[in-house]
Enzyme design. Structure first.
Site, mmCIF file in Angstrom:
data_model
loop_
_atom_site.group_PDB
_atom_site.id
_atom_site.type_symbol
_atom_site.label_atom_id
_atom_site.label_comp_id
_atom_site.label_asym_id
_atom_site.label_seq_id
_atom_site.Cartn_x
_atom_site.Cartn_y
_atom_site.Cartn_z
ATOM 1 N N HIS A 57 0.831 -1.055 0.338
ATOM 2 C CA HIS A 57 -0.296 0.486 -0.266
ATOM 3 C C HIS A 57 0.472 1.322 -0.154
ATOM 4 O O HIS A 57 1.552 1.359 0.516
ATOM 5 C CB HIS A 57 -0.971 -0.198 1.091
ATOM 6 C CG HIS A 57 -2.080 -1.241 1.300
ATOM 7 N ND1 HIS A 57 -3.239 -1.088 1.945
ATOM 8 C CD2 HIS A 57 -1.634 -1.689 0.571
ATOM 9 C CE1 HIS A 57 -3.749 -1.814 1.918
ATOM 10 N NE2 HIS A 57 -3.703 -2.821 0.795
ATOM 11 N N GLU A 59 0.464 3.831 1.838
ATOM 12 C CA GLU A 59 1.786 3.865 3.487
ATOM 13 C C GLU A 59 2.845 3.332 3.299
ATOM 14 O O GLU A 59 3.742 3.740 4.417
ATOM 15 C CB GLU A 59 0.210 4.057 4.000
ATOM 16 C CG GLU A 59 -1.061 5.296 3.721
ATOM 17 C CD GLU A 59 -2.164 3.857 3.328
ATOM 18 O OE1 GLU A 59 -1.589 3.506 2.151
ATOM 19 O OE2 GLU A 59 -3.580 4.404 3.691
#
Lengths: 152, 152
Positions: A57, A59
């Protein structure tokens, strides 16, 4: 649209540009940037398809990049801007990073971590400041549009 | 101690050997292995210090290794053995992997994900089978011992 340099909208728009790159690459369009001292030190977008890794992801990739940049395991003086509310995994990763601030674009009621949080258990680190709803419509529309196209 | 090949204790002991490697390297001693069709296809231990990356937990590293092994984003036919209850981040990562089964050694009431889970929200994927308490004393003692030494 032009945003004032250094404003939350400015930085979220930079994260949005990352989400657009993901969109073009047929990835769920989420982007994240990390800012330290007014400077963008990490940029990332979702790469789960390209890396065949369901943990890749935006992040997580931005955090790893920031750890590398500082040669440090903690990021108390940094702010993460992310176009979509982090999932449980990403919120847990942000916890460990002790990041100073998290700014969210659109909320994600289904997969976002906030549904798991409570005043007793913030999921994020107790010292992390949370801000929500920056360019939320723009950020959310990109995701909605992506899934609409996918279903066609 | 010898465990019957293929038993839960056997595989947990293999994860424990990974935790011991972490211990020797002054990392929080947690180990994880992933088993598919009775074969260990991924082994990992906590490497947060070595990689200066607070997300480099044993489970995340084992997952990434398993995704690579299969060239797939999902692991429905795999079992993860981990010596300590996964944290929120790792439970979130296991969710995305759709792993078939998770077997936990010692529980972690402070940082483990189970405190966040409920019958409505398992944190792990709804299809993931959970088993707890395999060699829990042995697995837990290693962590307790590590932090005792660290505080000296």
């Amino acid at each position: 649209m032009e945003y004032k340099f250094g404003s939350d909208e400015y930085f979220m728009n930079e994260a949005y540009k990352q989400a657009e790159i993901a969109y073009e690459q047929h990835e769920v369009p989420v982007g994240a940037i990390i800012v330290s001292n007014g400077k963008i030190i990490a940029k990332a977008h979702n790469q789960t398809e390209m890396l065949t890794d369901s943990t890749a992801h935006a992040e997580i990739l931005a955090l790893t990049s920031a750890f590398d940049y500082f040669g440090a395991k903690y990021l108390p003086d940094c702010t993460l801007y992310v176009t979509l509310e982090p999932c449980t995994m990403c919120a847990g990763a942000l916890y460990w990073s002790q990041i100073g601030k998290v700014v969210i674009g659109a909320n994600d009621e289904k997969r976002g971590y906030i549904r798991l949080s409570s005043p007793q258990e913030k999921v994020l680190h107790p010292k992390t400041i949370l801000e929500e709803g920056v360019l939320s419509e723009q950020c959310g529309n990109l995701v909605t549009d992506f899934f609409k196209k996918l279903r066609k």
